[in-house]
Write an enzyme that holds these catalytic residues in place. Sequence first.
Site, PDB file in Angstrom:
ATOM      1  N   HIS A 199       0.820  -1.209   0.000  1.00 64.18           N
ATOM      2  CA  HIS A 199       0.000   0.000   0.000  1.00 64.18           C
ATOM      3  C   HIS A 199       0.855   1.260   0.000  1.00 64.18           C
ATOM      4  O   HIS A 199       0.480   2.269  -0.589  1.00 64.18           O
ATOM      5  CB  HIS A 199      -0.927  -0.014   1.221  1.00 64.18           C
ATOM      6  CG  HIS A 199      -2.045   0.965   1.154  1.00 64.18           C
ATOM      7  ND1 HIS A 199      -3.142   0.781   0.330  1.00 64.18           N
ATOM      8  CD2 HIS A 199      -2.244   2.138   1.788  1.00 64.18           C
ATOM      9  CE1 HIS A 199      -3.969   1.802   0.473  1.00 64.18           C
ATOM     10  NE2 HIS A 199      -3.453   2.641   1.351  1.00 64.18           N
ATOM     11  N   SER A 241      -8.116   3.928  -3.177  1.00 59.92           N
ATOM     12  CA  SER A 241      -8.978   2.836  -2.734  1.00 59.92           C
ATOM     13  C   SER A 241      -9.082   2.794  -1.217  1.00 59.92           C
ATOM     14  O   SER A 241      -8.168   3.193  -0.500  1.00 59.92           O
ATOM     15  CB  SER A 241      -8.426   1.498  -3.234  1.00 59.92           C
ATOM     16  OG  SER A 241      -7.131   1.285  -2.707  1.00 59.92           O
ATOM     17  N   HIS A 242     -10.218   2.303  -0.737  1.00 57.12           N
ATOM     18  CA  HIS A 242     -10.386   1.929   0.664  1.00 57.12           C
ATOM     19  C   HIS A 242     -11.163   0.620   0.697  1.00 57.12           C
ATOM     20  O   HIS A 242     -12.192   0.485   1.349  1.00 57.12           O
ATOM     21  CB  HIS A 242     -11.096   3.035   1.457  1.00 57.12           C
ATOM     22  CG  HIS A 242     -10.350   3.421   2.691  1.00 57.12           C
ATOM     23  ND1 HIS A 242     -10.952   3.660   3.893  1.00 57.12           N
ATOM     24  CD2 HIS A 242      -9.017   3.585   2.928  1.00 57.12           C
ATOM     25  CE1 HIS A 242     -10.046   3.976   4.805  1.00 57.12           C
ATOM     26  NE2 HIS A 242      -8.861   3.935   4.234  1.00 57.12           N
ATOM     27  N   ASP A 268      -6.053  14.651   0.629  1.00 56.13           N
ATOM     28  CA  ASP A 268      -5.032  14.657  -0.417  1.00 56.13           C
ATOM     29  C   ASP A 268      -5.149  15.904  -1.284  1.00 56.13           C
ATOM     30  O   ASP A 268      -4.136  16.434  -1.756  1.00 56.13           O
ATOM     31  CB  ASP A 268      -5.166  13.411  -1.303  1.00 56.13           C
ATOM     32  CG  ASP A 268      -4.585  12.168  -0.656  1.00 56.13           C
ATOM     33  OD1 ASP A 268      -3.719  12.307   0.221  1.00 56.13           O
ATOM     34  OD2 ASP A 268      -4.996  11.055  -1.023  1.00 56.13           O
ATOM     35  N   GLU A 314      -3.758   5.206  12.339  1.00 56.23           N
ATOM     36  CA  GLU A 314      -4.287   5.898  11.170  1.00 56.23           C
ATOM     37  C   GLU A 314      -5.527   6.708  11.543  1.00 56.23           C
ATOM     38  O   GLU A 314      -6.460   6.849  10.743  1.00 56.23           O
ATOM     39  CB  GLU A 314      -4.566   4.904  10.041  1.00 56.23           C
ATOM     40  CG  GLU A 314      -3.291   4.270   9.511  1.00 56.23           C
ATOM     41  CD  GLU A 314      -3.501   3.321   8.342  1.00 56.23           C
ATOM     42  OE1 GLU A 314      -4.620   3.315   7.776  1.00 56.23           O
ATOM     43  OE2 GLU A 314      -2.558   2.601   7.991  1.00 56.23           O
ATOM     44  N   GLN A 367      -7.935   9.661  11.861  1.00 55.67           N
ATOM     45  CA  GLN A 367      -8.220  10.550  10.736  1.00 55.67           C
ATOM     46  C   GLN A 367      -8.070  12.030  11.093  1.00 55.67           C
ATOM     47  O   GLN A 367      -7.843  12.396  12.242  1.00 55.67           O
ATOM     48  CB  GLN A 367      -9.633  10.280  10.228  1.00 55.67           C
ATOM     49  CG  GLN A 367      -9.819   8.875   9.683  1.00 55.67           C
ATOM     50  CD  GLN A 367      -9.032   8.644   8.413  1.00 55.67           C
ATOM     51  OE1 GLN A 367      -9.418   9.106   7.340  1.00 55.67           O
ATOM     52  NE2 GLN A 367      -7.920   7.940   8.509  1.00 55.67           N
ATOM     53  N   GLY A 425      -2.637   8.561  -8.690  1.00 54.86           N
ATOM     54  CA  GLY A 425      -3.296   7.266  -8.680  1.00 54.86           C
ATOM     55  C   GLY A 425      -2.955   6.426  -7.478  1.00 54.86           C
ATOM     56  O   GLY A 425      -2.321   6.879  -6.518  1.00 54.86           O
ATOM     57  N   SER A 446      -4.073  -1.044  -5.646  1.00 55.78           N
ATOM     58  CA  SER A 446      -4.640  -1.878  -4.584  1.00 55.78           C
ATOM     59  C   SER A 446      -4.526  -3.332  -5.011  1.00 55.78           C
ATOM     60  O   SER A 446      -5.228  -3.777  -5.920  1.00 55.78           O
ATOM     61  CB  SER A 446      -6.109  -1.507  -4.332  1.00 55.78           C
ATOM     62  OG  SER A 446      -6.676  -2.386  -3.373  1.00 55.78           O
TER      63      SER A 446
END
Length: 719
Positions: free
Chosen positions: A47, A92-93, A115, A310, A312, A525, A528
């Site tokens: 990742h 992606s998530h 981002d 992580e 937020q 980009g 994943s």
Amino acid sequence: MQDPAITPDLIAAHGLKDEEYARILEIIGREPTFTELGIFSAMWNEHCSYKSSKKWLRTLPTEGPQVICGPGENAGVVDIGDGQAVVFKMESHNHPSYIEPYQGAATGMGGILRDVFTMGARPVAAMNALSFGAPDHPKTRRLVHGVVEGIGGYGNCFGVPTVGGEVRFDASYDGNCLVNAFAAGIADVDAIFYSAASGVGRPVVYLGAKTGRDGVGGATMASAEFDDTIEEKRPTVQVGDPFTEKRLMEATLELMATGAVVSIQDMGAAGLTCSAVEMGDKGGLGIRLDLDAVPVREAEMTAYEMMLSESQERMLMVLDPAHEDAARAVFEKWDLDFAIVGETIAEDRFLIVHGGETRADLPLSTLASSAPEYDRPWQETPAPAPLEPVEEVDPIEGLRALIGSVNHCARDWVIRQYDTQVMGDTVALPGLDGGVIRVHGTTKGLAFTADVTPRYVAANPVEGGKQAVAEAYRNLVAKGARPLATTDNLNFGNPEKPAIMGQFVGAIDGIGQACRALDMPIVSGNVSLYNETDGKGILPTPTIGAVGLIEDLDQRIAWPVTDRMIALLLGPEGTHLGRSALLAEHLGRDEGDAPPVDLEMERAHGEFILANLDSIWACTDLSDGGLALAAFTLAEAHGLAVTLDVEGTAALFGEDQGRYLIACTFDAAEALMVAAGQADLQLQMVGQFGGTEVKFGGSEAPLAELSALYRGTFEMMFG
């Protein structure tokens, strides 16, 4: 709390191979501490490091006269004229959304928004591309509701319009749904902010919300397959707060105006570890962090937990010390944390201190730019067997099968969950070919789309990759927008399997060919991988997000289709039924090759549309379902029926590429046909819009009946 002993099981639990751990020992000349093991695990997983894909990503076109910043930053930056730029990215998530659909999707939305505004851009649009398992799978309904509600709950509260996207269903996603989130923002070209640290001895500042234990190990979890221990991974999913993110955005944009920001980085995957390492590595500097200064919301957090959390709504900044007071005042005003947690240093070191003890002391450059890179074995995807003959089908029954399927019906239920008009600049709602927003205060517009056809990529990765870009190109052109650039979200299974790696290599080849031919460079980009459960991978799904510019919104294709308007087909008659929607939804067959993509024809047809905007009332590209589905959806969107004077299943439902359906007046049709003749392009009248009966090849049905089926199917299944 005493750190656990470093054992083979602990190393494996961190996603590190034996040879990778041996490389760690060689680099540091000793056994790592527990915190150091976690840091290497976070920075060397797929990742964060792209270790299986870097070799191939380098082959993609990333430059062009319109590109201000390509891959490598938080988002790509593209010039749109008048001193402005569009900043955008897709990420992606997937794994978090399968484990905890609401929070997984919500924090995916939060991360992609950060981002964008980390670059100095105010977000103006969002999209999402969602892939779920079979509609009747026991988990699908819960996942659909949770993901859609998570995206809507976060995006709506934050205040950004969702203007496009796609939703698909296939049994290959039963154990691993895909949630790809896109965001775009507008910034001044002379006010773009980057992540490379500069200057020795400058303060490293923590901004935003407090750190908790949510999301610890999330990046490592996202770089592994699922198995029957999936429920144990729930604590690795982050928890989001859109109202805090909104304050963080306003504070960050205000902070940038103070001159305090030397460099800035979102704390996304791998949290404090990745943000600090990337800032230092890009600037050729080391970083020293004192974790006792990190704002936390839980007691007795360890260095390992703080470095890998992580949580937020957090950012990391290198500060110009002359502006410290002004910067602190901004964040205090917005009731957010502002804490100096370290400094930049000249040495190539990543030094972590906690409780007066050194918890990590590593050569920083080995964690990012010197991470492992693999040239994995790959097998070319074998050519599919030729398509067996396809029997002629009743055209209306074929259409019913498509519009009554969850893959090709209207998405009204999903769209209603999203705020599509917040900020007041949306000029075209999510629909046939994506959405359009006004560049605030100007007459310019931006068009957005997200596209891929996984069944094509599975059959023929090269042509499938080309088709994803080509369809994105057509969807922008169909709005009257000139395509600018793309972002990709490359979703695949386990790259350690040569067949899967072969899909990836082929798709990259096709994407690169199309981006070059259509002048749509990749500027950002995400990759994943390991989207598998119990060894079963997803369909290869390289999603392409694309942005186009409309110089004057008065020139966009947006006139109403009215009764008796002409239907024109730009391009040849349909012939290709391999891997088609009709084959899958009506005949239950998954056979044949993907349709070939003629990139020269794609370019020529797109240029023709853009050169003749004054004669085109409405337009859509032909993709899934061919001419039949395109004609029905274009007409139905304007409350009209349509008659097609075309015979034959392949002509009506073939998915040959590079084609458009145009609606216009009779006089405009004549002018377009003259222009097409002069350009040596195929353009033919194929029918007429209007009436109350949909008529295809001698078969007909009431528009009201078909419209009810088209509009009601998704809500009937999931509402």
